[in-house]
Write a protein that holds these residues in place. Structure first.
Motif, PDB file in Angstrom:
ATOM      1  N   ASP A 122      -2.970  14.792  -2.463  1.00 52.09           N
ATOM      2  CA  ASP A 122      -3.929  13.734  -2.815  1.00 52.09           C
ATOM      3  C   ASP A 122      -4.295  13.682  -4.294  1.00 52.09           C
ATOM      4  O   ASP A 122      -4.186  12.630  -4.931  1.00 52.09           O
ATOM      5  CB  ASP A 122      -5.193  13.923  -1.967  1.00 52.09           C
ATOM      6  CG  ASP A 122      -6.249  12.896  -2.287  1.00 52.09           C
ATOM      7  OD1 ASP A 122      -6.041  11.725  -1.926  1.00 52.09           O
ATOM      8  OD2 ASP A 122      -7.255  13.260  -2.923  1.00 52.09           O
ATOM      9  N   ASN A 134     -11.922  -6.850  -7.622  1.00 50.72           N
ATOM     10  CA  ASN A 134     -11.197  -5.770  -8.260  1.00 50.72           C
ATOM     11  C   ASN A 134     -12.040  -5.015  -9.255  1.00 50.72           C
ATOM     12  O   ASN A 134     -11.746  -3.886  -9.576  1.00 50.72           O
ATOM     13  CB  ASN A 134     -10.060  -6.363  -9.084  1.00 50.72           C
ATOM     14  CG  ASN A 134      -8.870  -6.648  -8.242  1.00 50.72           C
ATOM     15  OD1 ASN A 134      -8.207  -5.726  -7.803  1.00 50.72           O
ATOM     16  ND2 ASN A 134      -8.615  -7.919  -7.993  1.00 50.72           N
ATOM     17  N   ARG A 155      -0.978   7.624  -9.741  1.00 49.82           N
ATOM     18  CA  ARG A 155      -1.341   6.200  -9.757  1.00 49.82           C
ATOM     19  C   ARG A 155      -1.958   5.818 -11.090  1.00 49.82           C
ATOM     20  O   ARG A 155      -1.641   4.787 -11.668  1.00 49.82           O
ATOM     21  CB  ARG A 155      -2.345   5.899  -8.633  1.00 49.82           C
ATOM     22  CG  ARG A 155      -1.758   5.946  -7.253  1.00 49.82           C
ATOM     23  CD  ARG A 155      -2.606   5.150  -6.266  1.00 49.82           C
ATOM     24  NE  ARG A 155      -3.936   5.706  -6.048  1.00 49.82           N
ATOM     25  CZ  ARG A 155      -4.225   6.572  -5.083  1.00 49.82           C
ATOM     26  NH1 ARG A 155      -3.273   6.971  -4.230  1.00 49.82           N
ATOM     27  NH2 ARG A 155      -5.440   7.023  -4.934  1.00 49.82           N
ATOM     28  N   LEU A 156      -2.854   6.699 -11.575  1.00 44.38           N
ATOM     29  CA  LEU A 156      -3.526   6.408 -12.840  1.00 44.38           C
ATOM     30  C   LEU A 156      -2.506   6.210 -13.963  1.00 44.38           C
ATOM     31  O   LEU A 156      -2.629   5.303 -14.770  1.00 44.38           O
ATOM     32  CB  LEU A 156      -4.488   7.558 -13.182  1.00 44.38           C
ATOM     33  CG  LEU A 156      -5.170   7.482 -14.547  1.00 44.38           C
ATOM     34  CD1 LEU A 156      -6.093   6.275 -14.607  1.00 44.38           C
ATOM     35  CD2 LEU A 156      -5.972   8.751 -14.832  1.00 44.38           C
ATOM     36  N   ILE A 164      -3.404  10.642  -6.972  1.00 41.99           N
ATOM     37  CA  ILE A 164      -4.391   9.832  -7.700  1.00 41.99           C
ATOM     38  C   ILE A 164      -4.018   9.806  -9.178  1.00 41.99           C
ATOM     39  O   ILE A 164      -4.016   8.753  -9.816  1.00 41.99           O
ATOM     40  CB  ILE A 164      -5.821  10.404  -7.507  1.00 41.99           C
ATOM     41  CG1 ILE A 164      -6.258  10.280  -6.046  1.00 41.99           C
ATOM     42  CG2 ILE A 164      -6.815   9.681  -8.414  1.00 41.99           C
ATOM     43  CD1 ILE A 164      -7.594  10.933  -5.731  1.00 41.99           C
ATOM     44  N   ASP A 165      -3.656  10.950  -9.689  1.00 43.99           N
ATOM     45  CA  ASP A 165      -3.268  11.051 -11.089  1.00 43.99           C
ATOM     46  C   ASP A 165      -1.988  10.259 -11.369  1.00 43.99           C
ATOM     47  O   ASP A 165      -1.873   9.598 -12.397  1.00 43.99           O
ATOM     48  CB  ASP A 165      -3.036  12.534 -11.410  1.00 43.99           C
ATOM     49  CG  ASP A 165      -3.549  12.867 -12.779  1.00 43.99           C
ATOM     50  OD1 ASP A 165      -4.602  12.293 -13.145  1.00 43.99           O
ATOM     51  OD2 ASP A 165      -2.911  13.679 -13.472  1.00 43.99           O
ATOM     52  N   ASN A 184       0.832  -1.212   0.000  1.00 40.75           N
ATOM     53  CA  ASN A 184       0.000   0.000   0.000  1.00 40.75           C
ATOM     54  C   ASN A 184       0.861   1.254   0.000  1.00 40.75           C
ATOM     55  O   ASN A 184       0.544   2.235  -0.677  1.00 40.75           O
ATOM     56  CB  ASN A 184      -0.926   0.013   1.219  1.00 40.75           C
ATOM     57  CG  ASN A 184      -2.083  -0.964   1.063  1.00 40.75           C
ATOM     58  OD1 ASN A 184      -2.369  -1.406  -0.059  1.00 40.75           O
ATOM     59  ND2 ASN A 184      -2.717  -1.322   2.157  1.00 40.75           N
ATOM     60  N   PHE A 216      -2.880  -1.852 -10.374  1.00 38.28           N
ATOM     61  CA  PHE A 216      -3.175  -2.541  -9.116  1.00 38.28           C
ATOM     62  C   PHE A 216      -4.005  -3.793  -9.364  1.00 38.28           C
ATOM     63  O   PHE A 216      -4.938  -3.795 -10.169  1.00 38.28           O
ATOM     64  CB  PHE A 216      -3.996  -1.642  -8.183  1.00 38.28           C
ATOM     65  CG  PHE A 216      -3.193  -0.540  -7.544  1.00 38.28           C
ATOM     66  CD1 PHE A 216      -2.493  -0.770  -6.364  1.00 38.28           C
ATOM     67  CD2 PHE A 216      -3.139   0.717  -8.119  1.00 38.28           C
ATOM     68  CE1 PHE A 216      -1.763   0.252  -5.766  1.00 38.28           C
ATOM     69  CE2 PHE A 216      -2.411   1.735  -7.530  1.00 38.28           C
ATOM     70  CZ  PHE A 216      -1.711   1.501  -6.350  1.00 38.28           C
ATOM     71  N   LEU A 228      -1.027   4.311  -1.727  1.00 36.61           N
ATOM     72  CA  LEU A 228      -2.392   4.233  -1.193  1.00 36.61           C
ATOM     73  C   LEU A 228      -2.398   4.628   0.278  1.00 36.61           C
ATOM     74  O   LEU A 228      -3.436   4.931   0.842  1.00 36.61           O
ATOM     75  CB  LEU A 228      -2.952   2.820  -1.344  1.00 36.61           C
ATOM     76  CG  LEU A 228      -3.062   2.281  -2.773  1.00 36.61           C
ATOM     77  CD1 LEU A 228      -3.628   0.871  -2.767  1.00 36.61           C
ATOM     78  CD2 LEU A 228      -3.928   3.197  -3.629  1.00 36.61           C
ATOM     79  N   ASP A 229      -1.240   4.567   0.891  1.00 43.05           N
ATOM     80  CA  ASP A 229      -1.132   4.878   2.311  1.00 43.05           C
ATOM     81  C   ASP A 229       0.199   5.600   2.517  1.00 43.05           C
ATOM     82  O   ASP A 229       1.112   5.474   1.685  1.00 43.05           O
ATOM     83  CB  ASP A 229      -1.157   3.555   3.106  1.00 43.05           C
ATOM     84  CG  ASP A 229      -1.652   3.769   4.524  1.00 43.05           C
ATOM     85  OD1 ASP A 229      -1.877   4.934   4.919  1.00 43.05           O
ATOM     86  OD2 ASP A 229      -1.819   2.761   5.244  1.00 43.05           O
ATOM     87  N   PHE A 279      -5.902  -6.455  -6.687  1.00 43.58           N
ATOM     88  CA  PHE A 279      -6.142  -6.779  -5.281  1.00 43.58           C
ATOM     89  C   PHE A 279      -6.541  -8.236  -5.154  1.00 43.58           C
ATOM     90  O   PHE A 279      -6.708  -8.958  -6.142  1.00 43.58           O
ATOM     91  CB  PHE A 279      -7.215  -5.863  -4.690  1.00 43.58           C
ATOM     92  CG  PHE A 279      -6.833  -4.405  -4.791  1.00 43.58           C
ATOM     93  CD1 PHE A 279      -5.881  -3.867  -3.926  1.00 43.58           C
ATOM     94  CD2 PHE A 279      -7.375  -3.579  -5.770  1.00 43.58           C
ATOM     95  CE1 PHE A 279      -5.502  -2.541  -4.028  1.00 43.58           C
ATOM     96  CE2 PHE A 279      -7.006  -2.252  -5.868  1.00 43.58           C
ATOM     97  CZ  PHE A 279      -6.063  -1.722  -5.007  1.00 43.58           C
ATOM     98  N   GLN A 280      -6.730  -8.621  -3.886  1.00 43.96           N
ATOM     99  CA  GLN A 280      -7.026 -10.016  -3.595  1.00 43.96           C
ATOM    100  C   GLN A 280      -8.308 -10.499  -4.299  1.00 43.96           C
ATOM    101  O   GLN A 280      -8.373 -11.598  -4.810  1.00 43.96           O
ATOM    102  CB  GLN A 280      -7.186 -10.123  -2.081  1.00 43.96           C
ATOM    103  CG  GLN A 280      -7.129 -11.518  -1.556  1.00 43.96           C
ATOM    104  CD  GLN A 280      -7.005 -11.474  -0.037  1.00 43.96           C
ATOM    105  OE1 GLN A 280      -6.223 -10.703   0.511  1.00 43.96           O
ATOM    106  NE2 GLN A 280      -7.791 -12.296   0.621  1.00 43.96           N
TER     107      GLN A 280
END
Ligand SMILES: Nc1ncnc2c1ncn2[C@@H]1O[C@H](COP(=O)(O)OP(=O)(O)OP(=O)(O)O)[C@@H](O)[C@H]1O
Ligand SMILES: [Mg+2]
Lengths: 406, 227
Positions: free
Chosen positions: B76, B95, B83-84, B80-81, B51, B89, B56-57, B91-92
């Motif tokens: 923030d 998704n 990450r995009l 986000i941008d 994360n 990503f 994300l964290d 996830f478990q």
């Protein structure tokens, strides 16, 4: 794309969305119907009072309205009539003499309202010819009266019977006359129906010894909502020292005030209805948000901007509200239109009971566009306020936390 | 230059009366094209680390530099941008966006990036074909098996050709057959597209396929081996 997303999200839980939309639809339908009857009754009140009684605009001698005596009358001059008639929107200028008299027949006597009228012009203003239920309509040189049905019943007079009128004429003269009844008219408004006597203008001027004087000029105008403009235009042409020009709102202040007070209480009712529905909507919006926290977390993680997520959510709520509003209006509209053209009249005991309150025993439905789009505004306003909750939730969302909470 | 660089990362959770030190001084560099597993017992800090690496964290102390950009202090909206544009990503589980079809899910990130329709369609189809689920393009996630859903998730993560892909226990909910086929596909994409994968797992079969294995214990790296 966002639209598709929002649209599909709405139908994720079909039953819930149906119930929510149905509740909005129902509220809008109910509100439209309630408002339609309410506004319809106001329109009718204004119409019966203004259209069929006072006229939308009246001109008097200045001071008449404060002190409605026969002494406060003014001369009929071609010049004045011409000035008034030439204002745009004025269709007819209707002269009247108005005063009081005691009407007697055999053992019965009653205080009455005597209207001296130009029969043909008066009909253009108040369509009074249509109110005739017995006998014949007055002609301008008749020496007879028309009497309202309620009054005729009280006095127990019929066509051909002679009624004695006793009152006070111009500057304290005695006004006494005896007139045969040539016609009987029935009015929907009880007050009017129980006290009105019509006399040809010339005869009334003779009875009250006013010479060529009049108490009022009532105007037939093209559109009810042109009143203010026409009043202003006439004010420019005539001497406002000598005359007063009044619109129906000034002519009937109690009616206007009564309507305003009634209207507020009706609006409060509607808002209570909406608040109840609002809780239902909020419940749905709450669930739509809560059950998707994980999904929001994923979307935020992969890089969907908060504002875009908020937009989708907002779209979902706006769409549901819109469907509800459109459905509500579409369903109620045909009924309202039907009843607008076919008002509901009460008969029998019901009619008598309602008329005892001094109102007409009928439901009239208004079709003012505002009554529909006001419901739309109310619902959208509520949806807007309620959607703040999910918007704030998304604004504060932390991806890790959102995904853990599931 | 390494694509992921973590320096002196610590993470302390203060939610409870006793603070939990989930990460205690992590230093880590991952190069482009690596295929790295982060392993260790439950509670050792794998999820926490991923994360933080994915922005994300936030770490309690330390810095994360991704593709030359320090994301630790990024605000923030920018994050986000970032990450995009840079991170995929997986996830478990869960998704996918349930109301979108397989193809739409894969296209979604490209759509957020405002790529033209033609490019999106072509790329989505290419990936779904490589994943062996092209025939499921028009179906919703709920109509797919868990293994198929994870393949769609990998396809979505790869769609916009990010700098690297972070996957937290992508196989945890899969049976052994689906696990190995998902890993095969990830390995294939690593080879064919040069995609950089960092994934966490406790699954030995997954660990076996990794070319680098970082082992955590109590929030510290206790071994880091390349194969
Ligand atoms: N939000 C949180 N609040 C408090 N403590 C947390 C939080 N998230 C994780 N922890 C704690 O941090 C430690 C590391 O958790 P983490 O989820 O990173 O472990 P993990 O290696 O991913 O475990 P698993 O293999 O079970 O997924 C654990 O002791 C956990 O209890
Ligand atoms: Mg974990």
């Amino acid at each position: 794309m966002y639209f598709t997303l929002a649209w599909r999200n709405i139908w994720r839980n079909k039953r819930r969305s149906y119930i929510t939309i149905a509740s909005i639809t129902f509220a809008v339908m109910l509100a439209c119907a309630m408002r339609s009857v309410q506004l319809g009754s106001y329109e009718r009140m204004i119409e019966t009072a203004a259209r069929f009684f006072t006229g939308y605009i009246q001109i008097h001698k200045n001071g008449y309205w404060e002190d409605k005596t026969i002494d406060n009358s003014f001369s009929y001059t071609e010049d004045l009539i011409e000035k008034v008639a030439s204002v745009e929107g004025v269709i007819e200028v209707v002269p009247r003499i108005e005063s009081f008299a005691l009407a007697s027949f055999e053992q019965k006597t009653k205080g009455t309202m005597v209207l001296g009228i130009d029969p043909e012009k008066e009909h253009k203003l108040t369509e009074v010819k249509d109110k005739l239920v017995e006998g014949e309509y007055l002609k301008s040189d008749d020496q007879s009266i028309m009497i309202a049905k309620g009054l005729a019943d009280y006095l127990r007079v019929g066509i051909g019977d002679s009624v004695v009128l006793i009152g006070q004429g111009y500057h304290g003269t005695n006004a006494v006359g005896i007139y045969p009844v040539s016609g009987i008219m029935k009015f929907p408004v009880p007050e009017q129906n129980n006290s009105t006597i019509y006399l040809p203008l010339k005869e009334a001027q003779w009875l009250y010894a006013t010479g060529d004087q009049l108490s009022s000029l009532s105007l037939v105008i093209d559109k009810a909502n042109h009143v203010d403009r026409i009043v202003a235009d006439i004010g420019k042409d005539v001497d406002l020292e000598a005359y007063e020009v009044m619109g129906w709102k000034d002519l009937m202040p109690e009616l206007v005030q009564g309507i305003e007070i009634d209207n507020i209480s009706s609006k409060v009712m509607i808002w209570i209805l909406y608040i109840v529905i609002g809780f239902g909507m909020f419940g749905t919006f709450l669930m739509m948000t809560a059950e998707r926290m994980y999904e929001f977390g994923v979307l935020l993680s992969i890089g969907m901007k908060r504002i875009k997520m908020q937009f989708v959510i907002f779209l979902e709520m706006a769409l549901m509200a819109s469907i509800g509003v459109v459905a509500g209006v579409m369903i109620s509209l045909p009924f309202i239109l039907y009843y607008h053209f076919h008002p509901i009249y009460f008969g029998g005991e019901m009619q008598a009971a309602i008329e005892d309150f001094g109102v007409e025993a009928a439901y009239y439905f208004s079709v003012q566009p505002s009554l529909f789009y006001n419901q739309a505004w109310a619902i959208f306003l509520m949806a807007g306020i309620l959607s703040l909750y999910p918007l704030i939730v998304i604004h504060k969302l932390k991806p890790v936390k959102a995904m853990r909470e599931n | 230059m390494s694509i992921i660089k973590a320096t002196d990362i610590t993470k302390t959770y203060n939610a409870t009366a006793v603070p939990v030190h989930a990460l205690n001084g992590i230093n880590l560099e991952i190069e482009k094209g690596e295929f790295t597993a982060i392993v260790g017992p439950s509670g050792c800090g794998k999820t926490t680390l991923l994360n933080i690496l994915g922005g994300l964290d936030h770490p309690t102390t330390g810095e994360v530099t991704l593709a030359g950009t320090n994301i630790t202090t990024m605000q923030d909206g920018k994050l986000i941008d970032f990450r995009l544009k840079n991170i995929g990503f997986v996830f478990q589980a869960y998704n996918l966006i349930p109301v979108l079809t397989t193809q739409e899910n894969v296209e979604f990130i490209m759509l957020l990036q405002k790529r033209p329709k033609q490019e999106r369609d072509a790329r989505a189809l290419e990936l779904l074909t490589q994943m062996g689920i092209a025939d499921k393009a028009g179906q919703r996630p709920s109509q797919l098996s868990g293994g198929q859903q994870q393949r769609v998730a990998v396809a979505r993560a790869l769609a916009s050709k990010p700098q690297f892909i972070l996957a937290d226990e992508p196989t945890a909910n899969l049976d052994s057959h689906s696990t190995s086929s998902l890993l095969d596909i990830m390995a294939k994409m690593n080879k064919e597209e040069g995609a950089t994968f960092v994934f966490s797992t406790h699954d030995q079969r997954v660990i076996d396929k990794a070319r680098r294995m970082i082992t955590l214990e109590d929030g510290q790296i206790i071994s880091d081996e390349k194969r």
